[in-house]
Design a protein around this motif. Structure first.
Motif, mmCIF file in Angstrom:
data_model
loop_
_atom_site.group_PDB
_atom_site.id
_atom_site.type_symbol
_atom_site.label_atom_id
_atom_site.label_comp_id
_atom_site.label_asym_id
_atom_site.label_seq_id
_atom_site.Cartn_x
_atom_site.Cartn_y
_atom_site.Cartn_z
ATOM 1 N N ASN A 251 0.823 -1.203 0.000
ATOM 2 C CA ASN A 251 0.000 0.000 0.000
ATOM 3 C C ASN A 251 0.863 1.261 0.000
ATOM 4 O OD1 ASN A 251 -1.271 2.130 2.191
ATOM 5 N ND2 ASN A 251 -2.809 1.428 0.702
ATOM 6 N N GLY A 252 2.088 1.140 0.494
ATOM 7 C CA GLY A 252 3.000 2.280 0.485
ATOM 8 C C GLY A 252 3.361 2.745 -0.915
ATOM 9 N N ALA A 253 3.183 1.885 -1.917
ATOM 10 C CA ALA A 253 3.413 2.322 -3.297
ATOM 11 C C ALA A 253 2.407 3.400 -3.690
ATOM 12 C CB ALA A 253 3.315 1.132 -4.248
ATOM 13 N N LYS A 254 1.197 3.334 -3.133
ATOM 14 C CA LYS A 254 0.200 4.372 -3.394
ATOM 15 C C LYS A 254 0.668 5.703 -2.815
ATOM 16 C CE LYS A 254 -4.158 3.354 -3.047
ATOM 17 N NZ LYS A 254 -5.509 3.015 -2.501
ATOM 18 N N VAL A 255 1.270 5.659 -1.617
ATOM 19 C CA VAL A 255 1.824 6.872 -1.007
ATOM 20 C C VAL A 255 2.978 7.398 -1.849
ATOM 21 C CG1 VAL A 255 2.941 7.822 1.047
ATOM 22 C CG2 VAL A 255 1.122 6.110 1.296
ATOM 23 N N ALA A 256 3.846 6.486 -2.296
ATOM 24 C CA ALA A 256 4.997 6.889 -3.095
ATOM 25 C C ALA A 256 4.569 7.519 -4.419
ATOM 26 C CB ALA A 256 5.911 5.689 -3.342
ATOM 27 N N LEU A 257 3.528 6.960 -5.054
ATOM 28 C CA LEU A 257 3.031 7.534 -6.302
ATOM 29 C C LEU A 257 2.379 8.893 -6.064
ATOM 30 C CD1 LEU A 257 1.635 4.294 -7.950
ATOM 31 C CD2 LEU A 257 3.476 5.714 -8.864
ATOM 32 N N SER A 258 1.733 9.055 -4.910
ATOM 33 C CA SER A 258 1.181 10.367 -4.564
ATOM 34 C C SER A 258 2.306 11.380 -4.376
ATOM 35 C CB SER A 258 0.337 10.271 -3.291
ATOM 36 O OG SER A 258 -0.861 9.559 -3.529
ATOM 37 N N TYR A 259 3.409 10.925 -3.778
ATOM 38 C CA TYR A 259 4.561 11.824 -3.633
ATOM 39 C C TYR A 259 5.115 12.197 -5.011
ATOM 40 C CZ TYR A 259 8.820 13.924 -1.837
ATOM 41 O OH TYR A 259 9.826 14.828 -1.551
ATOM 42 N N ALA A 260 5.183 11.223 -5.897
ATOM 43 C CA ALA A 260 5.689 11.499 -7.244
ATOM 44 C C ALA A 260 4.793 12.493 -7.973
ATOM 45 C CB ALA A 260 5.790 10.192 -8.033
ATOM 46 N N ARG A 261 3.488 12.402 -7.742
ATOM 47 C CA ARG A 261 2.559 13.335 -8.389
ATOM 48 C C ARG A 261 2.717 14.750 -7.843
ATOM 49 N NH1 ARG A 261 -2.559 13.439 -10.997
ATOM 50 N NH2 ARG A 261 -3.906 15.149 -10.308
ATOM 51 N N LYS A 262 2.848 14.870 -6.521
ATOM 52 C CA LYS A 262 2.871 16.180 -5.886
ATOM 53 C C LYS A 262 4.266 16.796 -5.819
ATOM 54 C CE LYS A 262 0.064 16.974 -2.451
ATOM 55 N NZ LYS A 262 -0.607 16.932 -1.123
ATOM 56 N N TYR A 263 5.289 15.939 -5.670
ATOM 57 C CA TYR A 263 6.637 16.443 -5.414
ATOM 58 C C TYR A 263 7.678 15.756 -6.293
ATOM 59 C CZ TYR A 263 4.102 17.785 -1.162
ATOM 60 O OH TYR A 263 3.168 18.275 -0.276
ATOM 61 N N GLY A 264 7.282 15.430 -7.512
ATOM 62 C CA GLY A 264 8.170 14.674 -8.396
ATOM 63 C C GLY A 264 9.517 15.324 -8.633
ATOM 64 N N ASP A 265 9.584 16.648 -8.568
ATOM 65 C CA ASP A 265 10.861 17.332 -8.783
ATOM 66 C C ASP A 265 11.853 17.047 -7.664
ATOM 67 O OD1 ASP A 265 9.861 18.405 -11.097
ATOM 68 O OD2 ASP A 265 9.396 20.372 -10.235
ATOM 69 N N HIS A 266 11.374 16.547 -6.543
ATOM 70 C CA HIS A 266 12.251 16.261 -5.411
ATOM 71 C C HIS A 266 12.563 14.767 -5.277
ATOM 72 C CE1 HIS A 266 12.139 20.375 -4.042
ATOM 73 N NE2 HIS A 266 10.816 20.361 -4.007
ATOM 74 N N LEU A 267 12.217 13.992 -6.300
ATOM 75 C CA LEU A 267 12.510 12.565 -6.297
ATOM 76 C C LEU A 267 13.782 12.289 -7.101
ATOM 77 C CD1 LEU A 267 9.275 10.409 -6.779
ATOM 78 C CD2 LEU A 267 10.950 10.267 -4.935
ATOM 79 N N ALA A 268 14.716 11.615 -6.473
ATOM 80 C CA ALA A 268 15.923 11.190 -7.180
ATOM 81 C C ALA A 268 15.778 9.767 -7.709
ATOM 82 C CB ALA A 268 17.135 11.278 -6.247
ATOM 83 N N ARG A 269 15.157 8.897 -6.914
ATOM 84 C CA ARG A 269 14.937 7.508 -7.300
ATOM 85 C C ARG A 269 13.585 7.077 -6.739
ATOM 86 N NH1 ARG A 269 18.925 9.133 -9.353
ATOM 87 N NH2 ARG A 269 21.032 8.228 -9.352
ATOM 88 N N LEU A 270 12.935 6.121 -7.420
ATOM 89 C CA LEU A 270 11.647 5.603 -6.972
ATOM 90 C C LEU A 270 11.599 4.098 -7.215
ATOM 91 C CD1 LEU A 270 8.773 5.976 -5.899
ATOM 92 C CD2 LEU A 270 8.042 6.557 -8.231
ATOM 93 N N VAL A 271 11.418 3.339 -6.131
ATOM 94 C CA VAL A 271 11.248 1.888 -6.209
ATOM 95 C C VAL A 271 9.855 1.554 -5.688
ATOM 96 C CG1 VAL A 271 12.113 -0.381 -5.514
ATOM 97 C CG2 VAL A 271 13.712 1.537 -5.777
ATOM 98 N N LEU A 272 9.080 0.848 -6.482
ATOM 99 C CA LEU A 272 7.746 0.388 -6.091
ATOM 100 C C LEU A 272 7.816 -1.124 -5.939
ATOM 101 C CD1 LEU A 272 5.653 2.560 -8.584
ATOM 102 C CD2 LEU A 272 6.253 3.090 -6.198
ATOM 103 N N ASP A 273 7.711 -1.585 -4.715
ATOM 104 C CA ASP A 273 7.912 -2.995 -4.390
ATOM 105 C C ASP A 273 6.571 -3.626 -4.024
ATOM 106 O OD1 ASP A 273 8.552 -5.449 -3.298
ATOM 107 O OD2 ASP A 273 10.177 -4.707 -2.027
ATOM 108 N N SER A 274 6.169 -4.628 -4.767
ATOM 109 C CA SER A 274 4.911 -5.340 -4.516
ATOM 110 C C SER A 274 3.741 -4.372 -4.412
ATOM 111 C CB SER A 274 5.019 -6.166 -3.226
ATOM 112 O OG SER A 274 6.184 -6.945 -3.209
#
Length: 518
Positions: free
Chosen positions: A245-268
């Motif tokens: 379920n944390g992948a949903k949080v991570a994708l929300s972060y990517a939507r709102k703050y994508g410029d501050h993401l250096a790497r993104l891993v979505l696991d299960s």
């Protein structure tokens, strides 16, 4: 019992599990051909890697919490040199300012003696599946440590979960009724209607308690809490790992703050935009597949459940349903089983025997070991905050009539977990249905997606679903599939962790469709 899907052909799974040894395989991943879902194929002329994550300029006030954390979760003594540090920080209830006030967020950092002091941390969130700190503790004591040896990992608990500021909004009666899927007490003869009643009581109590910020427990607000950590660190970019379920949080972060993401891993990851029934059946397929794998391994080591472990477990579930295990409900039993099946196994043979011995002892009337397993899992998934976050995330729950229909359908199709899962669909029946969080519209960094073939917590359906969302956002991405059983992949597979190390270092993606052996 809270899980989410893996579609596994029984014959294929049998072949894979039959080749498993007593621990994780160190064999490298194998690239396999498959059709892509969304995005463009990885080419040999890859673009220059994006900027890396930054080392915190201002860190949190960490305090050692190794022993109490591992004791609480029943994970045993710490591996040599492992240090778990805990800290808290303040995050606004609503970053947009519509609701004033702050929450207290909890974070935990894991590191080994060889972890470089100057390495940028990897931020981990497991969302509402379980506390993120419990997920990190499992990774830290598990069989795979390549990522932790390369950089520290910092887990952030979602609001009201784990060590974050607790919520206390349910009455003891409602809390226990929900935990037992209404098996005991008034209305037990009609558990679906009884769960609806409990859901109504719990929803009213918690939303009244939380006013005026009852709407701030969704994935986008959880993403805001991660952004607040970045700001407290005074860094420009972070690396983020979202599991389940944390992948949903991570994708929300990517939507709102994508410029501050250096790497993104979505696991299960759980499937994007799936309704409650679809997600539940995905969970069921993953749980049943993991149980099949466990039963095969159990037979291979001549465990105490006898020549047919699956039949023995089915019988125990039936006994629990008729009150044969005292105050241990079917849901409590299956929550312990699915949580155990998902946990990392440094010594798989001993871990298989631990669960088998606890279950066989309960069948003989000695419920102490099983009670301990239930307490361990409750420490990671229990609490009123879990109810609030799960229900906030639920999309399109079924009607009670549909749930009653599924009790029969799923009981026949998924004989161990099915009926109980159908009743559990009513936990959030009274909670207002929220809109699914939006996916990133544009994402410039490459993304690594991991999935397993027998995941008892989320299954495997989310991998393709998330790949489609990433492709729509224009992100290069690659999928890696682990052929073992457990959740999440990064807590189990040395092969997947080595892939993560390379990706976190220079954003290098493996060949899409790479398979990591069990």
């Amino acid at each position: 019992m809270r899980w989410t899907r893996a579609v596994v052909l029984a014959a294929t799974l049998s072949i894979m599990i039959a080749g498993c040894g007593a621990g994780p395989s160190d064999r490298p991943g194998v690239a396999v051909e498959r059709d892509r879902v969304g995005g463009t194929a990885t080419t040999s002329a890859a673009p220059a890697p994006p900027p890396s994550a930054d080392v915190p300029k201002t860190d949190l006030p960490w305090k050692d919490c190794t022993t109490p954390t591992l004791d609480l979760l029943g994970l045993g003594p710490a591996p040599a040199g492992l240090v778990l540090d805990c800290a808290e920080y303040t995050t606004p209830i609503d970053a947009g300012g519509s609701v004033l006030g702050n929450f207290r967020a909890a974070a935990m950092r894991a590191r080994l003696p060889q972890t470089p002091a100057d390495a940028a941390p990897l931020v981990l969130t497991s969302g509402a599946d379980r506390s993120s700190t419990a997920t990190l503790a499992g990774l830290a004591v598990g069989p795979a440590s390549a990522v932790l040896a390369a950089r520290p990992i910092v887990a952030v608990d979602r609001r009201g979960i784990g060590s974050s500021q607790p919520l206390d909004c349910l009455s003891a009666e409602v809390r226990k009724g929900l935990a037992d899927n209404a098996q005991f007490g008034p209305g037990a003869n009609d558990p679906v209607d009884a769960m609806v009643s409990l859901s109504q009581d719990g929803t009213i109590a918690c939303r009244d308690f939380l006013q005026p910020y009852e709407g701030t427990f969704d994935a986008p607000h959880a993403a805001d809490d991660l952004e607040q950590l970045r700001r407290q660190w005074q860094v420009e970019r972070i690396a983020l790992l979202g599991t389940g379920n944390g992948a949903k949080v991570a994708l929300s972060y990517a939507r709102k703050y994508g410029d501050h993401l250096a790497r993104l891993v979505l696991d299960s990851p759980e499937a994007v935009g799936a309704d409650a029934v679809t997600r539940a059946e995905q969970q069921l397929e993953g749980a049943e597949a993991a149980l099949t794998a466990f039963a095969q391994r159990c037979t291979g080591v001549s465990c105490s459940l006898g020549p047919d472990p699956r039949a023995a477990i089915t019988d125990l579930v039936n006994r629990a349903g008729s009150g044969g295990l005292g105050d241990i409900s079917v849901n409590a039993l299956l929550t312990a089983v699915s949580g155990f099946l998902g946990s990392p196994r440094a010594d798989q043979s001993n871990r298989v025997r631990e669960l088998a011995d606890a279950l066989s002892a309960a069948g003989r009337g000695d419920r102490a070991a099983l009670g301990t397993l239930i307490q361990r899992e409750s420490a990671a998934i229990g609490g009123d905050g879990q109810f609030v976050n799960r229900c906030t995330d639920t999309q399109q729950p079924p009607t009670p009539t549909k749930a009653k229909e599924l009790m029969g359908t799923w009981d026949a199709k998924y004989p161990v977990f099915g009926k109980n899962m159908a009743v559990g669909l009513m936990e959030c029946a009274a909670w207002p249905v929220s809109t699914a969080p939006g996916m990133p519209e544009k994402l410039s960094i490459p993304v690594l997606v991991l999935g397993g073939i027998a995941d008892p917590v989320v299954g495997n359906a989310g991998q393709a679903s998330v790949a489609g969302a990433l492709g729509a956002a224009g992100a290069r991405h690659a999928g890696v599939t682990w052929q073992g059983w457990g959740h999440p992949v990064s807590n189990h597979s040395s092969c997947a962790q080595r892939t993560m190390v390379e990706y976190l270092k220079d954003a290098k993606l493996p060949a899409d469709g790479t398979a990591c052996p069990a």
